[in-house]
Design a protein around this motif. Structure first.
Motif, PDB file in Angstrom:
ATOM      1  N   ASP A  15     -12.807  23.820  25.001  1.00  0.00           N
ATOM      2  CA  ASP A  15     -13.885  22.884  25.301  1.00  0.00           C
ATOM      3  C   ASP A  15     -14.883  23.509  26.267  1.00  0.00           C
ATOM      4  N   ALA A  16     -16.141  23.452  25.912  1.00  0.00           N
ATOM      5  CA  ALA A  16     -17.202  23.968  26.775  1.00  0.00           C
ATOM      6  C   ALA A  16     -17.536  22.901  27.810  1.00  0.00           C
ATOM      7  N   ILE A  17     -16.765  22.891  28.889  1.00  0.00           N
ATOM      8  CA  ILE A  17     -16.951  21.915  29.963  1.00  0.00           C
ATOM      9  C   ILE A  17     -17.062  22.647  31.289  1.00  0.00           C
ATOM     10  N   GLU A  21     -17.219  18.470  35.214  1.00  0.00           N
ATOM     11  CA  GLU A  21     -16.786  17.598  34.118  1.00  0.00           C
ATOM     12  C   GLU A  21     -15.263  17.469  34.085  1.00  0.00           C
ATOM     13  N   VAL A  22     -14.569  18.517  34.490  1.00  0.00           N
ATOM     14  CA  VAL A  22     -13.111  18.431  34.598  1.00  0.00           C
ATOM     15  C   VAL A  22     -12.735  17.408  35.669  1.00  0.00           C
ATOM     16  N   MET A  23     -13.427  17.442  36.815  1.00  0.00           N
ATOM     17  CA  MET A  23     -13.157  16.461  37.873  1.00  0.00           C
ATOM     18  C   MET A  23     -13.404  15.044  37.364  1.00  0.00           C
ATOM     19  N   ILE A  65      -9.174  21.318  26.856  1.00  0.00           N
ATOM     20  CA  ILE A  65      -8.743  22.716  26.978  1.00  0.00           C
ATOM     21  C   ILE A  65      -9.869  23.502  27.644  1.00  0.00           C
ATOM     22  N   GLU A  66      -9.703  23.800  28.921  1.00  0.00           N
ATOM     23  CA  GLU A  66     -10.707  24.551  29.669  1.00  0.00           C
ATOM     24  C   GLU A  66     -10.762  26.004  29.197  1.00  0.00           C
ATOM     25  N   ILE A  67     -11.885  26.651  29.478  1.00  0.00           N
ATOM     26  CA  ILE A  67     -12.004  28.094  29.250  1.00  0.00           C
ATOM     27  C   ILE A  67     -11.839  28.778  30.604  1.00  0.00           C
ATOM     28  N   ASP A  68     -10.712  29.427  30.796  1.00  0.00           N
ATOM     29  CA  ASP A  68     -10.422  30.122  32.052  1.00  0.00           C
ATOM     30  C   ASP A  68     -10.537  31.620  31.812  1.00  0.00           C
ATOM     31  N   HIS A  87     -19.321  27.257  32.254  1.00  0.00           N
ATOM     32  CA  HIS A  87     -18.178  26.597  31.625  1.00  0.00           C
ATOM     33  C   HIS A  87     -16.844  27.251  31.980  1.00  0.00           C
ATOM     34  N   ARG A  88     -16.844  28.240  32.850  1.00  0.00           N
ATOM     35  CA  ARG A  88     -15.572  28.830  33.261  1.00  0.00           C
ATOM     36  C   ARG A  88     -14.884  27.909  34.259  1.00  0.00           C
TER      37      ARG A  88
END
Length: 253
Positions: A15-17, A21-23, A65-68, A87-88
């Motif tokens: 997900d491009a977040i 946006e995660v918070m 699903i974050e992009i780490d 988005h990282r």
């Protein structure tokens, strides 16, 4: 839930977040008292994802699903995807925002992971910065198939945290979440690897600018070459077929 920002990269979905946006997603989970799995992908997890059915099953359960991984973001940009360095998402970059929000919103955070001798230092480091955070902790050194696990699940059911951080290393943490998901509290659940080892100061923390320019992996390797050689120089070869497929899909028809 499949977010509208979901992308396909290297044979997996992400997900491009942004960290903000995660918070917001965590806050939504807390308010709704909804169980939500917030996973992440990097090149190591992609290697495991393509090699192990149980890891694929875990990601199937993930709500976000974050992009780490800066290399993954750069690959997405090369393919013309709507993704950028903004988005990282990684704990070391968003930890201050997370703990500040946890304190201001009164979230009860429960961390499973870390060595017994290191956890008091992790706790002290976080509470020094955010003294009013509600933080419970449980070591990651326990039998995940035995009575220790049963007692941990009972404690989680009793304490009912708003956020559950699981830091037992990949893939152990993901498989623990997968295997116990139905018994976990209705809260935001995040695998975070060795995050609390950084809080305790027992693991080297690369300067944050190295992540922004895509060099964090190199700095980590220079500090731990024996442990990370396979991860950084052998595992990525497994992704070559998926690189080719991404390029083939990008070709004009």
């Amino acid at each position: 839930m499949t977010p509208s920002c979901r992308l396909s990269l290297l044979g997996a979905e992400v997900d491009a977040i942004t960290p903000d946006e995660v918070m917001d997603t965590i806050a939504q989970s807390v308010v709704a008292k909804r169980r939500m799995v917030i996973a992440n992908h990097n090149l190591h997890s992609l290697y495991l994802f393509h090699r192990r059915a149980d890891m694929r099953a875990f990601y199937d359960k993930a709500d976000l699903i974050e992009i780490d991984s800066t290399p993954m973001i750069l690959w997405g940009r090369l393919l013309g995807k709507d993704v950028s360095r903004a988005h990282r998402c990684t704990y070391l970059d968003f930890r201050e925002s997370f703990w500040a929000k946890a304190q201001s919103e009164g979230w009860h955070v429960y961390h499973v992971g870390g060595a017994p001798e290191h956890n008091p230092r992790s706790r002290a480091a976080i509470l020094k910065r955010y003294p009013n955070v509600r933080l419970s902790m449980h070591t990651g050194y326990f039998d995940v198939n035995g009575s220790d696990n049963t007692r941990l699940l009972a404690d989680l059911a009793d304490k009912k945290p708003d956020v559950l951080l699981v830091g037992m290393g990949m893939p152990r943490q993901e498989l623990w979440i997968l295997n116990n998901l139905e018994q976990l509290p209705d809260c935001a659940i995040m695998p975070i690897g060795a995050a609390f080892d950084y809080e305790a100061g027992v693991m080297y923390t690369p300067p944050r600018w190295t992540g922004r320019v895509g060099l964090e992996w190199l700095v980590r390797f220079l500090h731990e070459p024996k442990r990370l050689f396979s991860r950084y120089f052998l595992e990525p070869w497994v992704l070559i077929p998926h690189v080719v497929r991404d390029l083939m899909r990008r070709r004009p028809r």
